[in-house]
Write an enzyme that holds these catalytic residues in place. Structure first.
Site, PDB file in Angstrom:
ATOM      1  NE  ARG A  45       0.075   1.532   3.409  1.00  0.00           N
ATOM      2  CZ  ARG A  45       1.065   2.385   3.619  1.00  0.00           C
ATOM      3  NH1 ARG A  45       2.304   1.960   3.815  1.00  0.00           N
ATOM      4  NH2 ARG A  45       0.856   3.671   3.643  1.00  0.00           N
ATOM      5  N   GLY A  46       0.263   2.395  -0.124  1.00  0.00           N
ATOM      6  CA  GLY A  46       1.038   3.628  -0.272  1.00  0.00           C
ATOM      7  C   GLY A  46       1.171   3.912  -1.762  1.00  0.00           C
ATOM      8  CD  GLN A 195      -3.132   2.910   6.742  1.00  0.00           C
ATOM      9  OE1 GLN A 195      -3.725   3.270   7.760  1.00  0.00           O
ATOM     10  NE2 GLN A 195      -3.754   2.768   5.588  1.00  0.00           N
ATOM     11  CG  ASP A 236      -3.007   8.178  -1.420  1.00  0.00           C
ATOM     12  OD1 ASP A 236      -2.886   8.672  -0.287  1.00  0.00           O
ATOM     13  OD2 ASP A 236      -2.696   7.010  -1.702  1.00  0.00           O
ATOM     14  CG  ASN A 246      -2.167  11.634   2.596  1.00  0.00           C
ATOM     15  OD1 ASN A 246      -1.667  10.720   1.956  1.00  0.00           O
ATOM     16  ND2 ASN A 246      -1.812  11.877   3.840  1.00  0.00           N
ATOM     17  CE  LYS A 247      -5.044   5.780   4.396  1.00  0.00           C
ATOM     18  NZ  LYS A 247      -6.036   4.955   3.634  1.00  0.00           N
TER      19      LYS A 247
HETATM   20  O1  MRU Z   1      -4.538   3.283   2.083  1.00  0.00           O
HETATM   21  P1  MRU Z   1      -3.058   3.453   2.001  1.00  0.00           P
HETATM   22  O2  MRU Z   1      -2.307   2.900   3.159  1.00  0.00           O
HETATM   23  O3  MRU Z   1      -2.503   2.988   0.670  1.00  0.00           O
HETATM   24  O4  MRU Z   1      -2.862   5.027   2.046  1.00  0.00           O
HETATM   25  C1  MRU Z   1      -1.586   5.567   2.000  1.00  0.00           C
HETATM   26  C2  MRU Z   1      -1.538   7.031   2.164  1.00  0.00           C
HETATM   27  O5  MRU Z   1      -2.544   7.694   2.282  1.00  0.00           O
HETATM   28  C3  MRU Z   1      -0.187   7.668   2.058  1.00  0.00           C
HETATM   29  O6  MRU Z   1      -0.109   8.789   2.861  1.00  0.00           O
HETATM   30  C4  MRU Z   1       0.070   8.069   0.609  1.00  0.00           C
HETATM   31  O7  MRU Z   1      -0.156   6.984  -0.258  1.00  0.00           O
HETATM   32  C5  MRU Z   1       1.434   8.579   0.397  1.00  0.00           C
HETATM   33  S1  MRU Z   1       2.633   7.316   0.521  1.00  0.00           S
HETATM   34  C6  MRU Z   1       4.146   7.921   0.123  1.00  0.00           C
END
Ligand code: MRU
Length: 350
Positions: A45-46, A195, A236, A246-247
């Site tokens: 993920r990320g 996370q 994202d 973002n998250k």
């Molecule tokens: O749902 P996830 O864990 O994939 O979400 C990740 C995030 O929101 C991160 O902050 C984002 O992808 C940036 S990672 C460098």
């Protein structure tokens, strides 16, 4: 160094992020369908890691293809791209990576099969190297924005685990520390998937970086107490006007930071900037299973009759964003202009 994902002769190897921090388990995906499942189930993920994982998934799919002629290979490419593209909708890196693999495929599609396969595997590995180089460049730019000493809050995990290595937001923190700054990280736990608590705290403490995990609802109090001098998060998808997806929970942190006069910085590679999306309004927000909210550690936490929502991301409007740190340089308001200027800047090569 943490190996978040890796191309191997057996397939694509991932550290299983659903098992961290208590178990360090690796899984190898041998087909593109397995890579798609790993992305959907958040084994990987990320945004940047998802992008490179998808590129490797495309390479894996074509590598194992037994399509008889060029037309059926094209059809197979479309099927692979569609399967990987249907995994998670918000991180634009996924679509950017598939598109880049498509362009490479089209450039070599007339060549003999072994050359096509080799070219796609090489392209995915090149994207892996470029991601690490981009993170290091972001670190160099972003370190200048971090305080000489004090607390830096981050949300979710935008570290080595969310990328091919080093991290975006956590890369900025790593570079600031390497430059001699004394930083204490406050990691929001990041409900519901945790996370921050599970992944950010794991990779930072592994590196000996002082880290305090806080429940998401503690951030405001910490700011008011003067414990936090800057916020740095990943993204994202960044729209052309500087709105940042973002998250979930990032928006709350940004509003709190503004209220307390604390800089709110976003670090992301250029592959996260979506110049085709005018504003945050048009960014699709992934809705995740309700069980992530209703259950914790296998135990139900909410009554059956309660309604539940689980948007995985939110959008922070650009007026809350102090700076967007990319490998091409730092953008500041007005973002429509500064991002347009960076769009024509040279890419960082690996
Ligand atoms: O749902 P996830 O864990 O994939 O979400 C990740 C995030 O929101 C991160 O902050 C984002 O992808 C940036 S990672 C460098």
């Amino acid at each position: 160094m943490i190996k978040t994902l890796e191309w191997t002769s057996d397939g694509v190897r991932f550290i299983d992020q659903t098992k961290l921090p208590t178990e360090e388990v690796y899984v190898t995906c041998r087909t593109y369908q397995e890579v798609a499942t790993a992305i959907r189930d958040m084994i990987v993920r990320g945004a940047p890691a998802i992008g490179v994982a998808a590129a490797m998934g495309v390479a894996l799919g074509i590598l194992h293809s037994s399509a008889k002629d060029e037309a059926s290979l094209h059809n197979e490419f479309d099927r692979i791209a569609e399967t990987l593209g249907a995994t998670r909708p918000t991180a634009v890196n996924l679509f950017w990576a598939i598109q880049r693999m498509r362009e490479k495929f089209e450039a070599v599609a007339h060549q003999p099969r072994p050359q096509i396969k080799a070219a796609l595997v090489h392209e995915a590995q090149q994207m892996y190297r470029e991601d690490i180089a981009a993170n290091q460049a972001m670190g160099r730019h972003g370190a200048t924005l971090m305080p000489g000493s004090g607390g830096v809050l981050t949300h979710c995990n935008a570290g080595a685990l969310a990328t091919c290595g080093y991290g975006t937001a956590l890369g900025v923190i790593r570079a600031a520390i390497d430059a001699g700054k004394t930083i204490h990280v406050y990691a929001d736990e990041t409900r519901p998937f945790l996370q921050g608590a599970r992944l950010t705290a794991w990779e930072l403490t592994k590196d000996g970086i002082p880290t305090t995990v806080i429940a998401d609802n503690m951030a405001g109090a910490m700011m008011r107490q003067g414990k936090i001098q800057a916020v740095v998060v990943g993204a994202d998808r960044i729209a052309a006007n500087g709105d940042v997806a973002n998250k979930i929970g990032t928006y709350t942190v940004a509003v709190l930071a503004k209220e307390h006069g604390i800089p709110f910085c976003v670090a992301a590679p250029w592959s996260t900037v979506d110049m085709n999306t005018p504003s945050g309004e048009q960014i699709p927000i992934e809705q995740r299973p309700h069980k992530e909210v209703t259950h914790h550690g296998g135990k139900q936490m909410t009554p059956d009759a309660a309604l539940v929502e689980n948007p995985a991301f939110d959008v922070t409007p650009n007026q809350y964003v102090t700076a967007i740190i990319t490998e091409r340089g730092i953008a500041r308001a007005p973002y429509a202009e500064s991002l347009r200027e960076l769009a024509s800047a040279a890419a960082v090569s690996a």
